[in-house]
Design a protein around this motif. Structure first.
Motif, PDB file in Angstrom:
ATOM      1  N   HIS A  65      29.520  54.650  90.276  1.00  0.00           N
ATOM      2  CA  HIS A  65      29.401  53.927  91.537  1.00  0.00           C
ATOM      3  C   HIS A  65      29.186  52.443  91.258  1.00  0.00           C
ATOM      4  CE1 HIS A  65      28.762  57.909  93.411  1.00  0.00           C
ATOM      5  NE2 HIS A  65      28.089  58.153  92.289  1.00  0.00           N
ATOM      6  N   ALA A  66      30.038  51.593  91.810  1.00  0.00           N
ATOM      7  CA  ALA A  66      29.963  50.146  91.574  1.00  0.00           C
ATOM      8  C   ALA A  66      29.261  49.450  92.735  1.00  0.00           C
ATOM      9  CB  ALA A  66      31.360  49.562  91.380  1.00  0.00           C
ATOM     10  N   MET A  67      28.297  48.601  92.405  1.00  0.00           N
ATOM     11  CA  MET A  67      27.543  47.835  93.392  1.00  0.00           C
ATOM     12  C   MET A  67      27.334  46.423  92.862  1.00  0.00           C
ATOM     13  SD  MET A  67      24.614  50.654  94.397  1.00  0.00           S
ATOM     14  CE  MET A  67      25.081  52.342  94.834  1.00  0.00           C
ATOM     15  N   PRO A  68      27.203  45.431  93.736  1.00  0.00           N
ATOM     16  CA  PRO A  68      27.027  44.050  93.265  1.00  0.00           C
ATOM     17  C   PRO A  68      25.682  43.830  92.588  1.00  0.00           C
ATOM     18  CG  PRO A  68      26.810  44.160  95.655  1.00  0.00           C
ATOM     19  CD  PRO A  68      27.285  45.504  95.212  1.00  0.00           C
ATOM     20  N   MET A  69      25.737  43.327  91.350  1.00  0.00           N
ATOM     21  CA  MET A  69      24.535  43.042  90.575  1.00  0.00           C
ATOM     22  C   MET A  69      24.662  41.650  89.967  1.00  0.00           C
ATOM     23  SD  MET A  69      23.956  46.639  88.518  1.00  0.00           S
ATOM     24  CE  MET A  69      24.013  48.235  89.347  1.00  0.00           C
ATOM     25  N   PRO A  70      24.264  40.612  90.680  1.00  0.00           N
ATOM     26  CA  PRO A  70      24.372  39.256  90.126  1.00  0.00           C
ATOM     27  C   PRO A  70      23.603  39.102  88.824  1.00  0.00           C
ATOM     28  CG  PRO A  70      23.206  39.261  92.239  1.00  0.00           C
ATOM     29  CD  PRO A  70      23.653  40.655  91.998  1.00  0.00           C
ATOM     30  N   ARG A  71      24.119  38.242  87.933  1.00  0.00           N
ATOM     31  CA  ARG A  71      23.523  38.085  86.606  1.00  0.00           C
ATOM     32  C   ARG A  71      22.083  37.607  86.680  1.00  0.00           C
ATOM     33  NH1 ARG A  71      25.305  37.818  81.374  1.00  0.00           N
ATOM     34  NH2 ARG A  71      24.008  36.619  79.954  1.00  0.00           N
ATOM     35  N   VAL A  72      21.803  36.656  87.558  1.00  0.00           N
ATOM     36  CA  VAL A  72      20.424  36.170  87.693  1.00  0.00           C
ATOM     37  C   VAL A  72      19.911  36.613  89.061  1.00  0.00           C
ATOM     38  CG1 VAL A  72      18.894  34.166  87.509  1.00  0.00           C
ATOM     39  CG2 VAL A  72      20.977  34.251  86.148  1.00  0.00           C
ATOM     40  N   LEU A  73      19.914  35.742  90.046  1.00  0.00           N
ATOM     41  CA  LEU A  73      19.507  36.110  91.391  1.00  0.00           C
ATOM     42  C   LEU A  73      20.637  35.799  92.358  1.00  0.00           C
ATOM     43  CD1 LEU A  73      15.856  34.662  91.355  1.00  0.00           C
ATOM     44  CD2 LEU A  73      16.526  37.063  91.115  1.00  0.00           C
ATOM     45  N   GLY A  74      20.887  36.712  93.299  1.00  0.00           N
ATOM     46  CA  GLY A  74      21.989  36.501  94.233  1.00  0.00           C
ATOM     47  C   GLY A  74      21.908  37.448  95.411  1.00  0.00           C
ATOM     48  N   THR A 122      14.100  51.055  80.949  1.00  0.00           N
ATOM     49  CA  THR A 122      14.225  50.591  79.570  1.00  0.00           C
ATOM     50  C   THR A 122      14.655  49.128  79.599  1.00  0.00           C
ATOM     51  OG1 THR A 122      14.894  52.808  78.837  1.00  0.00           O
ATOM     52  CG2 THR A 122      15.311  50.971  77.329  1.00  0.00           C
ATOM     53  N   PRO A 123      13.833  48.185  79.124  1.00  0.00           N
ATOM     54  CA  PRO A 123      14.190  46.759  79.227  1.00  0.00           C
ATOM     55  C   PRO A 123      15.408  46.340  78.408  1.00  0.00           C
ATOM     56  CG  PRO A 123      11.827  47.029  78.931  1.00  0.00           C
ATOM     57  CD  PRO A 123      12.438  48.370  78.679  1.00  0.00           C
ATOM     58  N   HIS A 124      15.610  46.929  77.200  1.00  0.00           N
ATOM     59  CA  HIS A 124      16.715  46.515  76.312  1.00  0.00           C
ATOM     60  C   HIS A 124      16.685  45.014  76.036  1.00  0.00           C
ATOM     61  CE1 HIS A 124      18.803  50.413  76.461  1.00  0.00           C
ATOM     62  NE2 HIS A 124      18.541  50.426  77.752  1.00  0.00           N
ATOM     63  N   GLY A 125      15.554  44.447  75.832  1.00  0.00           N
ATOM     64  CA  GLY A 125      15.493  42.985  75.646  1.00  0.00           C
ATOM     65  C   GLY A 125      15.414  42.329  77.009  1.00  0.00           C
ATOM     66  N   GLY A 126      16.550  42.182  77.653  1.00  0.00           N
ATOM     67  CA  GLY A 126      16.656  41.709  79.033  1.00  0.00           C
ATOM     68  C   GLY A 126      15.602  40.717  79.457  1.00  0.00           C
ATOM     69  N   VAL A 127      14.661  41.198  80.263  1.00  0.00           N
ATOM     70  CA  VAL A 127      13.632  40.342  80.833  1.00  0.00           C
ATOM     71  C   VAL A 127      12.752  39.717  79.757  1.00  0.00           C
ATOM     72  CG1 VAL A 127      11.898  42.173  81.123  1.00  0.00           C
ATOM     73  CG2 VAL A 127      11.969  40.266  82.738  1.00  0.00           C
ATOM     74  N   LEU A 128      12.704  40.313  78.571  1.00  0.00           N
ATOM     75  CA  LEU A 128      11.878  39.782  77.492  1.00  0.00           C
ATOM     76  C   LEU A 128      12.459  38.504  76.900  1.00  0.00           C
ATOM     77  CD1 LEU A 128      11.047  43.138  75.662  1.00  0.00           C
ATOM     78  CD2 LEU A 128       9.820  42.038  77.549  1.00  0.00           C
ATOM     79  N   HIS A 129      13.735  38.237  77.177  1.00  0.00           N
ATOM     80  CA  HIS A 129      14.378  37.036  76.655  1.00  0.00           C
ATOM     81  C   HIS A 129      14.202  35.822  77.561  1.00  0.00           C
ATOM     82  CE1 HIS A 129      17.316  39.703  74.131  1.00  0.00           C
ATOM     83  NE2 HIS A 129      16.131  39.575  73.579  1.00  0.00           N
ATOM     84  N   PHE A 130      13.626  36.030  78.755  1.00  0.00           N
ATOM     85  CA  PHE A 130      13.414  34.914  79.669  1.00  0.00           C
ATOM     86  C   PHE A 130      12.107  34.214  79.333  1.00  0.00           C
ATOM     87  CE2 PHE A 130      16.401  37.359  82.222  1.00  0.00           C
ATOM     88  CZ  PHE A 130      17.183  36.366  82.801  1.00  0.00           C
ATOM     89  N   SER A 136      13.691  31.276  86.388  1.00  0.00           N
ATOM     90  CA  SER A 136      14.134  32.672  86.385  1.00  0.00           C
ATOM     91  C   SER A 136      13.103  33.564  85.717  1.00  0.00           C
ATOM     92  CB  SER A 136      15.487  32.797  85.659  1.00  0.00           C
ATOM     93  OG  SER A 136      16.497  32.105  86.341  1.00  0.00           O
ATOM     94  N   GLY A 137      12.534  33.069  84.597  1.00  0.00           N
ATOM     95  CA  GLY A 137      11.522  33.845  83.902  1.00  0.00           C
ATOM     96  C   GLY A 137      10.318  34.129  84.776  1.00  0.00           C
ATOM     97  N   LYS A 138       9.856  33.120  85.490  1.00  0.00           N
ATOM     98  CA  LYS A 138       8.702  33.312  86.372  1.00  0.00           C
ATOM     99  C   LYS A 138       9.001  34.344  87.448  1.00  0.00           C
ATOM    100  CE  LYS A 138       6.780  28.657  85.762  1.00  0.00           C
ATOM    101  NZ  LYS A 138       6.544  27.340  86.399  1.00  0.00           N
ATOM    102  N   ALA A 139      10.231  34.276  88.004  1.00  0.00           N
ATOM    103  CA  ALA A 139      10.598  35.226  89.058  1.00  0.00           C
ATOM    104  C   ALA A 139      10.689  36.644  88.521  1.00  0.00           C
ATOM    105  CB  ALA A 139      11.931  34.804  89.687  1.00  0.00           C
TER     106      ALA A 139
END
Length: 375
Positions: A65-74, A122-130, A136-139
Motif C-alpha cells: 500500500h503506497a501513501m505519501p511520506m515526505p522525507r522531512v516534514l510535509g 526500529t529506528p535504523h539510524g534515521g532519527v539518530l542522525h538528526f 528538524s532534529g528538535k521536531a
C-alpha cells in the motif's frame, strides 16, 4: 499452536539497508505462516523501487500500500497516520511495525487511543542522525519523546543505537531489544573476483554521509607493491554524484576511480579485491556484513554498530572523515594482504555465528508474540 499474526510493516526508504531488512523480515515471517502487508512511500516511487516491491508482492499477502511520506516534514504527515490507522483496522492487524523515523512515527500515531494493533519501532539510524540542534532534529526528537507511550517495544539493531537513542533523545520508557541484522546462510560464499578487478570497491549511496569525499582523497597517493597506482570501483547513486565526479576530476583520478551506478552488492564485490566503506555515520550497515560474508577484507570506520561487527579486530577501524587515516589503512592492506585476509577470517566466523537471518526473524517474531500478549 499459536495462531498466525497479521502484520503491517511501515517504511519510507525504498532502497538501502532499511529496505533490505524489511524485505528479509517479510519473507521470513511469511515462511513462518504469518500474513504480512507493506506500507510504502508514494512520493519516492521510481522504476527501481517498483522492481524491488514487485519481487516482494508474493510474500506480502496483505498487499503493498503506497501513501505519501515526505522525507522531512510535509502535508502527507497530516493524512498518512489516519490512512495507516484505517488500513490496520480494515485488515484486522495485530502488529504495526514502523521502520525508520517516518515509519516509526506513522505506526505509533496510528496506535493512539487503541489497544490493538500493538506498535513496534526500529529506528535504523534515521532519527539518530538528526542533530539535536537542528530544526528538524528538535521536531523529530520531540515527537520521539511524545510517542514512547504508544510504543510496545523499540528494536535496536545495535547496542550503539540504543545508547545513542538514550543519550540524544531520552532513555526509553518502553521495552527495548537489541536484535542484530542477519544474513541468510546462502550468502556466506566467497565471491569470485574478476581478473581485471580493482584494488578497492565501494558500495553505497553517493553522498557525504557515506564518506565518499574522504575516500577519493585517500586514493591519491595509494600504490601497489609494484609501484603502480591503486584503483577503485564505486557502485551506487545519490544526490551528490555530480559533486563527486567533479572532485574525482579535480584530483586527476578519472583513470583510477570508476563509477558504475547502482548494482547488486554481490555483482559489485566481484569487481574489487578489498571493500572500503568509509561512512561518517551508520547504525548497523548490511554492506559490511555482506562484504564479510563474501570473504572480502574490509576497510571501514569506527562508527555506529560497526565495532560490534568488528569485535576482536577493532584496532584496524578508521576515524571517520580522516582521509589521511583512511589512506594509511588502505595502504596497509595493499602492503600486507595476507594479514588483511587473516583478519577477515576472524571477522567471518563472528558474522556467521552472530548475524544470522534465522536468528533475526525468530527473535522479532517472539517479540511480536510477547508484546501482543502483554499489550
Amino acid at each position: 499452536m499459536a495462531r498466525p499474526l497479521r502484520i503491517l510493516q511501515v517504511m519510507r526508504a525504498p532502497v538501502g539497508g532499511l529496505f533490505r531488512h524489511v524485505a528479509d523480515l517479510t519473507r521470513g515471517l511469511r515462511a513462518r505462516g504469518h500474513s504480512v502487508g507493506l506500507i510504502v512511500d508514494s512520493l519516492a516511487s521510481d522504476a527501481q523501487t517498483e522492481r524491488r516491491l514487485d519481487a516482494l508482492r508474493e510474500f506480502a499477502d496483505l498487499g503493498v500500500h503506497a501513501m505519501p511520506m515526505p522525507r522531512v516534514l510535509g502535508r502527507g504527515d497530516l493524512s498518512t497516520p489516519f490512512a495507516v490507522r484505517k488500513l490496520a483496522r480494515d485488515l484486522s492487524i495485530d502488529i504495526l511495525h514502523g521502520h525508520g523515523a517516518k515509519g516509526g512515527f506513522y505506526a505509533r500515531l496510528a496506535h493512539i487511543g487503541r489497544k490493538r494493533p500493538v506498535a513496534l519501532y526500529t529506528p535504523h539510524g534515521g532519527v539518530l542522525h538528526f542533530s539535536a540542534r537542528s530544526r528538524s532534529g528538535k521536531a523529530f526528537h520531540w515527537l520521539e519523546r511524545r510517542l514512547l507511550g504508544q510504543t510496545g517495544a523499540i528494536i535496536f539493531e545495535s547496542d550503539f543505537a540504543r545508547e545513542t537513542y538514550g543519550r540524544l533523545i531520552t532513555p526509553p520508557t518502553c521495552r527495548t531489544e537489541i536484535i542484530y541484522n542477519g544474513l541468510d546462510a546462502g550468502e556466506f560464499e566467497p565471491v569470485v573476483i574478476a581478473e581485471d578487478a580493482a584494488d578497492f570497491v565501494f558500495v553505497g549511496e553517493l553522498r557525504e554521509l557515506k564518506g565518499v569525499f574522504p575516500l577519493v582523497e585517500a586514493m591519491v597517493g595509494l600504490r601497489r607493491k609494484d609501484g603502480t597506482a591503486a584503483t577503485l570501483v564505486m557502485a551506487g547513486d545519490g544526490p551528490q554524484r555530480a559533486e563527486l565526479e567533479e572532485r574525482i576530476a579535480a584530483l586527476s583520478l578519472g583513470e583510477r576511480v570508476k563509477l558504475v551506478g547502482s548494482q547488486p552488492a554481490q555483482t559489485v564485490f566481484a569487481q574489487g579485491r578489498v571493500a572500503v566503506l568509509p561512512s561518517l555515520a551508520e547504525s548497523l550497515p548490511y554492506v559490511v556484513l555482506e562484504a564479510t560474508a563474501a570473504q572480502l577484507p574490509v576497510v571501514t570506520t569506527s562508527v555506529g554498530g560497526i565495532p560490534e561487527i568488528f569485535a576482536g579486530t577493532t584496532e584496524t577501524l578508521v576515524t571517520p572523515g580522516d582521509a589521511e587515516a583512511l589512506a594509511r589503512a588502505m595502504q596497509a592492506v595493499l602492503d600486507r594482504p595476507e594479514a588483511a585476509r587473516a583478519e577477515m577470517q576472524v571477522r567471518l566466523r563472528r558474522v556467521a555465528s552472530e548475524f544470522s537471518l534465522e536468528t533475526m526473524v525468530g527473535r522479532i517474531e517472539a517479540l511480536y508474540r510477547d508484546v501482543q500478549e502483554k499489550g
